[in-house]
Design an enzyme around this catalytic site. Structure first.
Site, PDB file in Angstrom:
ATOM      1  CG  HIS A 140      10.687  14.573 -12.225  1.00 33.21           C
ATOM      2  ND1 HIS A 140      10.156  13.291 -12.262  1.00 33.21           N
ATOM      3  CD2 HIS A 140      10.516  15.074 -13.468  1.00 33.21           C
ATOM      4  CE1 HIS A 140       9.712  13.039 -13.477  1.00 33.21           C
ATOM      5  NE2 HIS A 140       9.907  14.120 -14.230  1.00 33.21           N
ATOM      6  CG  ASN A 176       5.442  16.386 -17.629  1.00 33.30           C
ATOM      7  OD1 ASN A 176       4.724  17.322 -17.946  1.00 33.30           O
ATOM      8  ND2 ASN A 176       6.682  16.259 -18.086  1.00 33.30           N
ATOM      9  CD  GLN A 193       5.238  10.825 -13.564  1.00 34.80           C
ATOM     10  OE1 GLN A 193       4.019  10.939 -13.433  1.00 34.80           O
ATOM     11  NE2 GLN A 193       6.045  10.598 -12.536  1.00 34.80           N
TER      12      GLN A 193
HETATM   13  P1  5GP Z   1       9.149  13.456 -17.186  1.00 36.16           P
HETATM   14  O1  5GP Z   1       8.765  13.391 -18.641  1.00 36.16           O
HETATM   15  O2  5GP Z   1       9.054  12.112 -16.494  1.00 36.16           O
HETATM   16  O3  5GP Z   1       8.396  14.536 -16.438  1.00 36.16           O
HETATM   17  O4  5GP Z   1      10.644  13.941 -17.169  1.00 36.16           O
HETATM   18  C1  5GP Z   1      11.734  13.110 -16.908  1.00 36.16           C
HETATM   19  C2  5GP Z   1      12.946  13.879 -17.307  1.00 36.16           C
HETATM   20  O5  5GP Z   1      14.088  13.218 -16.790  1.00 36.16           O
HETATM   21  C3  5GP Z   1      13.144  13.982 -18.816  1.00 36.16           C
HETATM   22  O6  5GP Z   1      13.127  15.352 -19.211  1.00 36.16           O
HETATM   23  C4  5GP Z   1      14.490  13.305 -19.065  1.00 36.16           C
HETATM   24  O7  5GP Z   1      15.265  13.965 -20.038  1.00 36.16           O
HETATM   25  C5  5GP Z   1      15.137  13.349 -17.689  1.00 36.16           C
HETATM   26  N1  5GP Z   1      16.046  12.244 -17.420  1.00 36.16           N
HETATM   27  C6  5GP Z   1      15.792  10.917 -17.622  1.00 36.16           C
HETATM   28  N2  5GP Z   1      16.838  10.178 -17.231  1.00 36.16           N
HETATM   29  C7  5GP Z   1      17.771  11.043 -16.777  1.00 36.16           C
HETATM   30  C8  5GP Z   1      19.078  10.861 -16.228  1.00 36.16           C
HETATM   31  O8  5GP Z   1      19.592   9.750 -16.094  1.00 36.16           O
HETATM   32  N3  5GP Z   1      19.752  11.976 -15.860  1.00 36.16           N
HETATM   33  C9  5GP Z   1      19.202  13.231 -16.003  1.00 36.16           C
HETATM   34  N4  5GP Z   1      19.961  14.264 -15.599  1.00 36.16           N
HETATM   35  N5  5GP Z   1      17.973  13.436 -16.501  1.00 36.16           N
HETATM   36  C10 5GP Z   1      17.269  12.354 -16.891  1.00 36.16           C
END
Ligand code: 5GP
Ligand code: ZN
Length: 105
Positions: free
Chosen positions: A98, A85, A92
């Site tokens: 990531h 994302n 994001q």
């Molecule tokens: P994004 O939407 O930024 O691409 O995805 C971030 C992801 O990180 C989300 O799916 C969310 O659930 C995950 N996430 C956020 N904080 C943490 C955390 O402290 N530990 C883990 N394992 N995942 C996290």
């Protein structure tokens, strides 16, 4: 980055279990999975978003993809999606690059 959640995880401050780690990246389970298997492949280096990548980060992103391939093979995943994302409007929420690995197997 002091307050970045994925940098904190990388420093071992959150007690997160790694499925894989090396000197460049780490793999752990998403805390809020959207499928049976939902992993995050995360570089140790803090880069906010794919849009901020430098040309010389190409090897790092390639390495993340190879690590995704290898963990999928190790976990016997039949098929999977690899997703970045990029930017708030694309969903994001963590501004440390990531790759999501999402699989129903
Ligand atoms: P994004 O939407 O930024 O691409 O995805 C971030 C992801 O990180 C989300 O799916 C969310 O659930 C995950 N996430 C956020 N904080 C943490 C955390 O402290 N530990 C883990 N394992 N995942 C996290
Ligand atoms: Zn970070």
């Amino acid at each position: 980055m002091k307050d970045c959640i994925f940098c904190k995880i990388g420093r071992g401050e959150m007690g997160t279990e790694f499925l894989y780690e090396d000197n460049l990246c780490m793999i752990f389970r998403d805390i809020n999975p959207v499928a049976k298997t939902h992993l995050l492949i995360v570089p140790r280096k803090h880069i906010s978003t794919i849009a901020d990548l430098h040309d010389d980060d190409a090897g790092l992103v390639g390495h993340m993809t190879i690590c995704a391939r290898d963990i999928a093979k190790k976990l016997n995943l039949e098929g999977y999606k690899l997703v970045f994302n990029v930017g708030r409007s694309a969903g994001q929420i963590v501004f440390h690059v990531h790759m999501h690995l999402i699989s129903n197997s």
